[in-house]
Design a protein around this motif. Structure first.
Motif, PDB file in Angstrom:
ATOM      1  N   HIS A 170       0.813  -1.219   0.000  1.00 45.73           N
ATOM      2  CA  HIS A 170       0.000   0.000   0.000  1.00 45.73           C
ATOM      3  C   HIS A 170       0.850   1.274   0.000  1.00 45.73           C
ATOM      4  O   HIS A 170       0.536   2.246  -0.692  1.00 45.73           O
ATOM      5  CB  HIS A 170      -0.945   0.003   1.208  1.00 45.73           C
ATOM      6  CG  HIS A 170      -1.927   1.131   1.190  1.00 45.73           C
ATOM      7  ND1 HIS A 170      -3.007   1.162   0.329  1.00 45.73           N
ATOM      8  CD2 HIS A 170      -1.980   2.297   1.907  1.00 45.73           C
ATOM      9  CE1 HIS A 170      -3.687   2.269   0.514  1.00 45.73           C
ATOM     10  NE2 HIS A 170      -3.096   2.986   1.462  1.00 45.73           N
ATOM     11  N   LEU A 173       2.407   2.328  -3.602  1.00 44.83           N
ATOM     12  CA  LEU A 173       1.544   2.462  -4.773  1.00 44.83           C
ATOM     13  C   LEU A 173       1.785   3.724  -5.577  1.00 44.83           C
ATOM     14  O   LEU A 173       1.189   3.910  -6.640  1.00 44.83           O
ATOM     15  CB  LEU A 173       0.073   2.382  -4.341  1.00 44.83           C
ATOM     16  CG  LEU A 173      -0.366   0.992  -3.876  1.00 44.83           C
ATOM     17  CD1 LEU A 173      -1.797   1.033  -3.381  1.00 44.83           C
ATOM     18  CD2 LEU A 173      -0.213  -0.035  -4.993  1.00 44.83           C
ATOM     19  N   ASP A 174       2.655   4.610  -5.075  1.00 43.17           N
ATOM     20  CA  ASP A 174       3.028   5.773  -5.881  1.00 43.17           C
ATOM     21  C   ASP A 174       3.929   5.360  -7.040  1.00 43.17           C
ATOM     22  O   ASP A 174       4.178   6.133  -7.964  1.00 43.17           O
ATOM     23  CB  ASP A 174       3.726   6.830  -5.016  1.00 43.17           C
ATOM     24  CG  ASP A 174       4.954   6.291  -4.319  1.00 43.17           C
ATOM     25  OD1 ASP A 174       4.987   5.067  -4.023  1.00 43.17           O
ATOM     26  OD2 ASP A 174       5.885   7.072  -4.062  1.00 43.17           O
ATOM     27  N   PRO A 176       3.421   2.206  -9.023  1.00 45.18           N
ATOM     28  CA  PRO A 176       2.679   0.962  -9.281  1.00 45.18           C
ATOM     29  C   PRO A 176       3.405  -0.044 -10.156  1.00 45.18           C
ATOM     30  O   PRO A 176       3.235  -1.248  -9.989  1.00 45.18           O
ATOM     31  CB  PRO A 176       1.392   1.455  -9.948  1.00 45.18           C
ATOM     32  CG  PRO A 176       1.729   2.804 -10.494  1.00 45.18           C
ATOM     33  CD  PRO A 176       2.697   3.388  -9.513  1.00 45.18           C
ATOM     34  N   LEU A 197      -5.726  -4.443  -8.916  1.00 46.50           N
ATOM     35  CA  LEU A 197      -5.517  -2.993  -8.790  1.00 46.50           C
ATOM     36  C   LEU A 197      -6.785  -2.225  -9.161  1.00 46.50           C
ATOM     37  O   LEU A 197      -7.163  -1.260  -8.481  1.00 46.50           O
ATOM     38  CB  LEU A 197      -4.352  -2.558  -9.683  1.00 46.50           C
ATOM     39  CG  LEU A 197      -2.953  -2.982  -9.228  1.00 46.50           C
ATOM     40  CD1 LEU A 197      -1.923  -2.692 -10.315  1.00 46.50           C
ATOM     41  CD2 LEU A 197      -2.554  -2.271  -7.936  1.00 46.50           C
ATOM     42  N   ASP A 201      -9.560   0.447  -7.198  1.00 44.99           N
ATOM     43  CA  ASP A 201      -9.624   1.792  -7.816  1.00 44.99           C
ATOM     44  C   ASP A 201      -8.237   2.389  -8.013  1.00 44.99           C
ATOM     45  O   ASP A 201      -8.037   3.612  -7.883  1.00 44.99           O
ATOM     46  CB  ASP A 201     -10.490   2.731  -6.957  1.00 44.99           C
ATOM     47  CG  ASP A 201     -11.922   2.291  -6.889  1.00 44.99           C
ATOM     48  OD1 ASP A 201     -12.426   1.758  -7.912  1.00 44.99           O
ATOM     49  OD2 ASP A 201     -12.526   2.427  -5.820  1.00 44.99           O
ATOM     50  N   ILE A 202      -7.278   1.543  -8.342  1.00 43.17           N
ATOM     51  CA  ILE A 202      -5.928   2.001  -8.648  1.00 43.17           C
ATOM     52  C   ILE A 202      -5.720   1.787 -10.142  1.00 43.17           C
ATOM     53  O   ILE A 202      -5.717   0.652 -10.623  1.00 43.17           O
ATOM     54  CB  ILE A 202      -4.857   1.212  -7.852  1.00 43.17           C
ATOM     55  CG1 ILE A 202      -5.100   1.374  -6.356  1.00 43.17           C
ATOM     56  CG2 ILE A 202      -3.453   1.686  -8.233  1.00 43.17           C
ATOM     57  CD1 ILE A 202      -4.291   0.408  -5.508  1.00 43.17           C
TER      58      ILE A 202
END
Length: 208
Positions: A170, A173-174, A176, A197, A201-202
């Motif tokens: 988590h 995730l900047d 990905p 993902l 909502d990524i």
């Protein structure tokens, strides 16, 4: 009896075995069952062939006891148990001990594989690919492995991926694409990773 070897002394060992001696010194140790079965006592005489057979039976019995001890700590696959027994015994004794454990229902590769697969997939959140690889290293037959994991589908993989992404990745995730690369190294497919993902909502800006 020509070329016979006489038992000159029998003493108890710290492990409760019976150490056999001839006039040339220590021979080997046997358990109480073999002592009674072969009617071994001080003064008994045996041929070299008979002593060799007795030695092999004694080692097999010791391998069986070692197998009981190992299985008292945790379950093993047959090959895993065999490999450990071979550290102390020859292959024939180790194999005979494994046969006994199978006969008594104490080792069963199908049951072991099913339990191990469930642990790896549901607890450790491993991919099916990584699970297969780990089970193969335990010496489990490929057909048994496939039978045990056939009920785990892409939904299971997505659930595991969601868990890993939320709990382990988590904070990363900047970046990905690095997360995707790491998960792919664990055996997850790009398609399943994207699905996980997306369900969180990524979104990725471009294709990996």
């Amino acid at each position: 009896m020509l070329n016979s070897i006489k038992i000159t002394d029998i003493t108890k060992t710290k492990k409760g075995l019976n150490a056999l001696f001839s006039e040339n010194g220590f021979l080997f140790s046997v358990d109480d069952m073999l002592l009674a079965q072969y009617k071994i006592e001080i003064g008994s005489c045996f041929s070299q062939q008979e002593l060799t057979l007795l030695y092999e039976k004694s080692n097999t019995n010791k391998a069986v006891q070692k197998a009981y001890n190992l299985l008292s700590y945790r379950s093993h696959s047959r090959r895993e148990l065999f490999t450990k027994l071979c550290r102390n015994f020859d292959a024939a004794c180790a194999d005979a001990a494994c046969d006994k454990m199978e006969e008594y229902g104490l080792i069963n590769d199908e049951e072991y594989c099913r339990a191990k697969a469930e642990y790896l997939i549901n607890v450790k959140k491993c991919s099916l690919s990584e699970t297969r690889a780990k089970l193969l290293t335990l010496g489990i037959n490929k057909d048994i492995i496939e039978c045990c994991i056939e009920n785990y589908d892409s939904d299971t993989q997505t659930e595991n991926l969601r868990y890993l992404i939320e709990k382990k990745y988590h904070s990363k995730l900047d970046q990905p694409h690095k997360v995707i690369a790491s998960l792919m190294r664990k055996g997850f497919s790009y398609h399943d990773i994207k699905s996980a993902l997306s369900s969180l909502d990524i979104e990725l800006e471009d294709e990996y």
